[in-house]
Each structure stands twice: as C-alpha cells, then as structure tokens.
Design a protein around this motif. Structure first.
Motif, PDB file in Angstrom:
ATOM      1  N   ALA A 106      18.209  -2.330 -21.899  1.00  0.00           N
ATOM      2  CA  ALA A 106      16.830  -2.124 -22.375  1.00  0.00           C
ATOM      3  C   ALA A 106      16.522  -0.636 -22.472  1.00  0.00           C
ATOM      4  N   THR A 107      15.806  -0.236 -23.508  1.00  0.00           N
ATOM      5  CA  THR A 107      15.473   1.174 -23.721  1.00  0.00           C
ATOM      6  C   THR A 107      13.972   1.441 -23.741  1.00  0.00           C
ATOM      7  N   ARG A 108      13.140   0.387 -23.747  1.00  0.00           N
ATOM      8  CA  ARG A 108      11.686   0.581 -23.761  1.00  0.00           C
ATOM      9  C   ARG A 108      11.069  -0.026 -22.504  1.00  0.00           C
ATOM     10  N   LYS A 109       9.966   0.541 -22.080  1.00  0.00           N
ATOM     11  CA  LYS A 109       9.239   0.019 -20.931  1.00  0.00           C
ATOM     12  C   LYS A 109       8.664  -1.350 -21.238  1.00  0.00           C
ATOM     13  N   LEU A 110       8.342  -2.091 -20.217  1.00  0.00           N
ATOM     14  CA  LEU A 110       7.630  -3.353 -20.393  1.00  0.00           C
ATOM     15  C   LEU A 110       6.170  -3.056 -20.724  1.00  0.00           C
ATOM     16  N   ALA A 111       5.633  -3.782 -21.675  1.00  0.00           N
ATOM     17  CA  ALA A 111       4.228  -3.573 -22.041  1.00  0.00           C
ATOM     18  C   ALA A 111       3.325  -3.940 -20.867  1.00  0.00           C
ATOM     19  N   GLN A 112       2.312  -3.096 -20.616  1.00  0.00           N
ATOM     20  CA  GLN A 112       1.397  -3.326 -19.497  1.00  0.00           C
ATOM     21  C   GLN A 112       0.081  -3.891 -20.006  1.00  0.00           C
ATOM     22  N   LEU A 113      -0.413  -4.929 -19.312  1.00  0.00           N
ATOM     23  CA  LEU A 113      -1.679  -5.566 -19.669  1.00  0.00           C
ATOM     24  C   LEU A 113      -2.790  -4.961 -18.824  1.00  0.00           C
ATOM     25  N   PRO A 114      -3.867  -4.458 -19.455  1.00  0.00           N
ATOM     26  CA  PRO A 114      -4.995  -3.904 -18.674  1.00  0.00           C
ATOM     27  C   PRO A 114      -5.797  -5.023 -18.024  1.00  0.00           C
TER      28      PRO A 114
ATOM     29  N   PRO B 213       0.809  -1.236   0.000  1.00  0.00           N
ATOM     30  CA  PRO B 213       0.000   0.000   0.000  1.00  0.00           C
ATOM     31  C   PRO B 213       0.834   1.274   0.000  1.00  0.00           C
ATOM     32  N   GLU B 214       1.917   1.290   0.778  1.00  0.00           N
ATOM     33  CA  GLU B 214       2.736   2.507   0.831  1.00  0.00           C
ATOM     34  C   GLU B 214       3.456   2.750  -0.491  1.00  0.00           C
ATOM     35  N   ASP B 215       3.760   1.674  -1.236  1.00  0.00           N
ATOM     36  CA  ASP B 215       4.394   1.836  -2.545  1.00  0.00           C
ATOM     37  C   ASP B 215       3.373   2.220  -3.608  1.00  0.00           C
ATOM     38  N   ALA B 216       2.174   1.674  -3.502  1.00  0.00           N
ATOM     39  CA  ALA B 216       1.145   1.959  -4.501  1.00  0.00           C
ATOM     40  C   ALA B 216       0.797   3.440  -4.539  1.00  0.00           C
ATOM     41  N   ARG B 217       0.939   4.121  -3.410  1.00  0.00           N
ATOM     42  CA  ARG B 217       0.629   5.555  -3.372  1.00  0.00           C
ATOM     43  C   ARG B 217       1.661   6.386  -4.120  1.00  0.00           C
ATOM     44  N   ARG B 218       2.829   5.787  -4.453  1.00  0.00           N
ATOM     45  CA  ARG B 218       3.886   6.538  -5.139  1.00  0.00           C
ATOM     46  C   ARG B 218       3.977   6.199  -6.617  1.00  0.00           C
ATOM     47  N   VAL B 219       3.015   5.451  -7.133  1.00  0.00           N
ATOM     48  CA  VAL B 219       3.067   4.997  -8.520  1.00  0.00           C
ATOM     49  C   VAL B 219       2.906   6.169  -9.486  1.00  0.00           C
ATOM     50  N   VAL B 220       3.724   6.147 -10.533  1.00  0.00           N
ATOM     51  CA  VAL B 220       3.582   7.072 -11.662  1.00  0.00           C
ATOM     52  C   VAL B 220       3.097   6.250 -12.847  1.00  0.00           C
ATOM     53  N   LYS B 221       1.939   6.604 -13.408  1.00  0.00           N
ATOM     54  CA  LYS B 221       1.340   5.819 -14.485  1.00  0.00           C
ATOM     55  C   LYS B 221       1.680   6.403 -15.846  1.00  0.00           C
ATOM     56  N   HIS B 222       1.713   5.533 -16.844  1.00  0.00           N
ATOM     57  CA  HIS B 222       2.023   5.946 -18.208  1.00  0.00           C
ATOM     58  C   HIS B 222       0.797   6.603 -18.836  1.00  0.00           C
ATOM     59  N   GLN B 223       1.057   7.641 -19.618  1.00  0.00           N
ATOM     60  CA  GLN B 223      -0.048   8.340 -20.276  1.00  0.00           C
ATOM     61  C   GLN B 223      -0.839   7.383 -21.166  1.00  0.00           C
TER      62      GLN B 223
ATOM     63  N   ASN C   7      11.467  -0.135 -13.331  1.00  0.00           N
ATOM     64  CA  ASN C   7      10.855   0.410 -12.124  1.00  0.00           C
ATOM     65  C   ASN C   7       9.363   0.099 -12.119  1.00  0.00           C
ATOM     66  N   ALA C   8       8.937  -0.779 -11.215  1.00  0.00           N
ATOM     67  CA  ALA C   8       7.524  -1.150 -11.149  1.00  0.00           C
ATOM     68  C   ALA C   8       6.651  -0.006 -10.652  1.00  0.00           C
ATOM     69  N   LEU C   9       7.230   0.996 -10.044  1.00  0.00           N
ATOM     70  CA  LEU C   9       6.460   2.140  -9.553  1.00  0.00           C
ATOM     71  C   LEU C   9       6.325   3.233 -10.599  1.00  0.00           C
ATOM     72  N   GLU C  10       6.981   3.071 -11.727  1.00  0.00           N
ATOM     73  CA  GLU C  10       6.903   4.076 -12.789  1.00  0.00           C
ATOM     74  C   GLU C  10       6.730   3.374 -14.126  1.00  0.00           C
ATOM     75  N   TYR C  11       5.555   2.798 -14.307  1.00  0.00           N
ATOM     76  CA  TYR C  11       5.105   2.092 -15.509  1.00  0.00           C
ATOM     77  C   TYR C  11       6.163   1.160 -16.106  1.00  0.00           C
ATOM     78  N   ALA C  12       6.955   0.536 -15.251  1.00  0.00           N
ATOM     79  CA  ALA C  12       7.967  -0.444 -15.662  1.00  0.00           C
ATOM     80  C   ALA C  12       8.923   0.106 -16.709  1.00  0.00           C
ATOM     81  N   LYS C  13       9.343   1.348 -16.525  1.00  0.00           N
ATOM     82  CA  LYS C  13      10.308   1.920 -17.463  1.00  0.00           C
ATOM     83  C   LYS C  13      11.712   1.451 -17.099  1.00  0.00           C
ATOM     84  N   PRO C  14      12.613   1.328 -18.065  1.00  0.00           N
ATOM     85  CA  PRO C  14      13.974   0.859 -17.776  1.00  0.00           C
ATOM     86  C   PRO C  14      14.771   1.898 -17.013  1.00  0.00           C
TER      87      PRO C  14
END
Length: 378
Positions: free
Chosen positions: A341-349, A275-285, A329-336
């Motif tokens: 690696a230069t691209r983020k991991l694809a996210q499944l809705p 929970p404390e980590d989820a509050r710091r998440v940065v989501k991808h546009q 970084n799992a807290l920032e849309y899995a960006k490298p």
C-alpha cells in the motif's frame, strides 16, 4: 534407435527441392527416430463415425461460444443492483452471481472438452523411440523439425475440418470475450458521474443526503433490522469496532438498513487509543479535527487492492491488512509503513451528538476510499 550408417546429407539445393514427406523421412533418420507405430485414426475417410465425432467436437465448441456470450450478457445486462430479501426483484438479483459463475465456468469447460475430444479422436497417437544428444540444432535440423510439425498438422486433418475450425474459433473467441468483459467491466465506471450523490466514486454511504442530516455510527449485530448505535462508553482504551452509516429516516426501512451494511465502501473502523498513545499522535494536514478525543475513525478498505483492513494490533498501534500484509500506523494518520500500500487510509471526521450521546460522521470522507482510480484528486 541409433543408426550405424548415418544418411548422406543433402546439399542446400537438394534440401530446397525436397517435399514435406521427404523432409519428414530425412528428419527421422537424422534424429535417430524410429517410429514404432503411426496409426491413422480414420483409415476410411468420410464414415458416419468420423462425421459424428466431428459434430461432437463442434457441439462442445458451440456450447463454449453460447455460454461465453451468455456470460457477457449476464455481466452487462442482468439486474445486479442490491435488492433486499422479500422484495420485488430479489429473486433475479440473487441469481446474478450464480449465473456469472455457471456461464463462465461452462465456457471454459466446453473449450477444454472440445480440445480434448479433438485430440483423442483425430490426432494420430504415434509411438516413437529417439536417442537424445546434447548441443544445439543445425539449420538442417530446424528445417526437418518444421516439416515434422507441418506434417503433424496435415495428419491431424484440421485443415479440412472447417466445421471444427469455425466452432473452435467461435468458442474460444466467446470465452475470451467473457473473460475480457469480466476483467475490464469494473474499470469503465466514470468517477465523475453523479459526483454530488453517494453513488459517485467520490462519495460513500456516509455522505449526508440533505443539509443538517446526521449520519450515526452503527454496529452490525447480525440482524439488519436492529439499530445499535455506538457511543464513547462502548469502547475500551485500545479497542476497535467496525461501524456502518445509519440515518434516522431509515430506521424502519429494511432495504436501506440492509444496503448500508452491504455497500463495499461503507465499513469504518473506530479506534480508541490508549491515553499514553493518543499523546503521540501525528495528524494529517487539514484533518487535525477529524478525531473526537482519543477516538479515530478510518475506512476499512485498504488503499492497495480494497481488501478489509480488519486487524488492529493494540500493542504497536498498527492497522493490518491480512490480504497482502500492508500495515498502517494508527498514530500517524494511518499512513502505510509496510507492504504494497502507498496511500494512507481515508479518515472519517467524527463527533458526538449532544442530544443522543452517540457518534456521528460530521461529513463524508474528503479523499478517495480504497484503491486509487484515474483522475482522483489526491
């Protein structure tokens, strides 16, 4: 051995008029080389033993050519699409990988054996002693060493052994063809082919096959027949689990259940953040609603070279690829954040089905999974 009386150096005109044999003798004297032994492997030409040796070398090169062509044929035409055990065609499918290894390995081995046999049976094994000196080489030295190399080629008798030359070229060419097919064969698939189906590079096994179909998240228990769906209560805070797509229409379909576990772009990791980590998440546009509460789902296929990003470090919330040490970084849309690696991991809705209480994918990935390919849209 050193010479106390170095030979008289020829003039440029004399050097140009010298034959290969003269240059070889002169080069040996200038380089202080004493040829102790220079035996001819076949002092009597055209014997049966010589012909047998020549045919043996040619045979190995022919084997290299045949196995190299066989490798290309297996790679291009042998049934390679996944076939479930105990079904028609499974035996042929199960031979695909062993045949690739056997034919390519035999081709490389045969070229090597042919080259070694030729060296052993036809190249003169001279014994020479030479004094070593520091410094560069003069033009005279360069001319004489070239003559020595040419003389070695003549003494090897390769010029008059057309059978060996032709078979060596055929064997090496076929082996090169096989290696080239192996290296380039996976790059010729058109990413636009069948763009609206799950068989396209744009889509994965998470793509619904018809309107309203729900593709659930299923864990692999080791038994392809067992269907174990994943719900919110199955993961502790800070936990991660690998999941695969499942459709109710495939519940008793052994082939479909097995294929879903084996398709390379299907594995997904579902992570439950603390929970404390989820509050710091940065989501991808454009992907702000892809998560379900503290639960986030990302492809396990690394965006660098397609290795499995199978490690999740709870303390730092980093997703790790063990192959080349890329970190996301799992807290920032899995960006490298580290590694090649230069691209983020694809996210499944994902969402939770109200009727069953299990996770399902709201849609397929909206971005390419794994390493980049030509003409990708993102």
């Amino acid at each position: 051995m050193s010479s106390t009386n170095p030979p008289e150096l020829p003039s440029d005109e004399e050097l140009a008029a010298m034959s290969r044999e003269d240059l070889v003798r002169l080069g040996g004297k200038l380089d202080e080389v004493d040829i102790v032994e220079y035996p001819d492997p076949w002092p009597v030409k055209g014997t049966r033993a010589e012909k047998r040796a020549e045919r043996l070398v040619a045979l190995w090169f022919l084997i290299a050519a045949a196995s190299g062509l066989a490798f290309a044929g297996v790679f291009l035409f042998w049934p390679s699409a996944y076939t479930a055990p105990d079904t028609d065609g499974y035996f042929m499918y199960s031979l695909y990988t062993p045949l690739l290894g056997a034919t390519l390995g035999l081709s490389v081995l045969s070229v090597g054996v042919g080259a070694l046999l030729y060296t052993k049976k036809f190249i003169p094994h001279e014994v020479s002693v030479q004094q070593r000196h520091d410094g560069g080489s003069a033009e005279l030295d360069k001319a004489t060493i070239l003559a020595h190399l040419a003389d070695a080629g003549v003494r090897s008798t390769i010029a008059r052994r057309s059978l060996i030359k032709r078979t060596a070229g055929l064997g090496a060419g076929a082996m090169g063809l096989g290696i080239g097919v192996f290296a380039l064969g996976g790059l010729v698939r058109d990413p636009w082919a069948q763009s609206d189906t799950e068989n396209s590079l744009w889509h994965t096994g998470w793509k619904p096959k018809h309107e309203g179909e729900k593709v659930f998240l299923r864990r692999d228990t080791g038994d392809p027949e067992e269907v174990a769906l994943v719900g919110p209560a199955d993961l502790d805070a800070g936990g991660m689990e690998t999941v695969f797509p499942f459709r109710e229409t495939e519940r008793k379909d052994h082939e479909a259940l097995s294929k879903a576990l084996k398709r390379s772009d299907n594995p997904v990791m579902i992570i439950r953040l603390r929970p404390e980590d989820a509050r710091r998440v940065v989501k991808h546009q454009g992907q702000e609603d892809f998560n379900f509460g503290d639960y986030y789902a990302y492809t396990k296929i690394c965006s660098h070279l397609g290795c499995p990003t199978s490690l999740y470090e709870q303390r730092t919330n980093r997703i790790l690829c063990p192959c080349h040490q890329s970190q996301f970084n799992a807290l920032e849309y899995a960006k490298p954040i580290f590694g090649p690696a230069t691209r983020k991991l694809a996210q499944l809705p994902i969402a939770v089905d109200e009727e069953t209480g299990y996770f399902y994918a709201r849609s397929d990935f909206i971005e390419p999974v794994g390493p980049a390919f030509w003409e990708r849209k993102s």
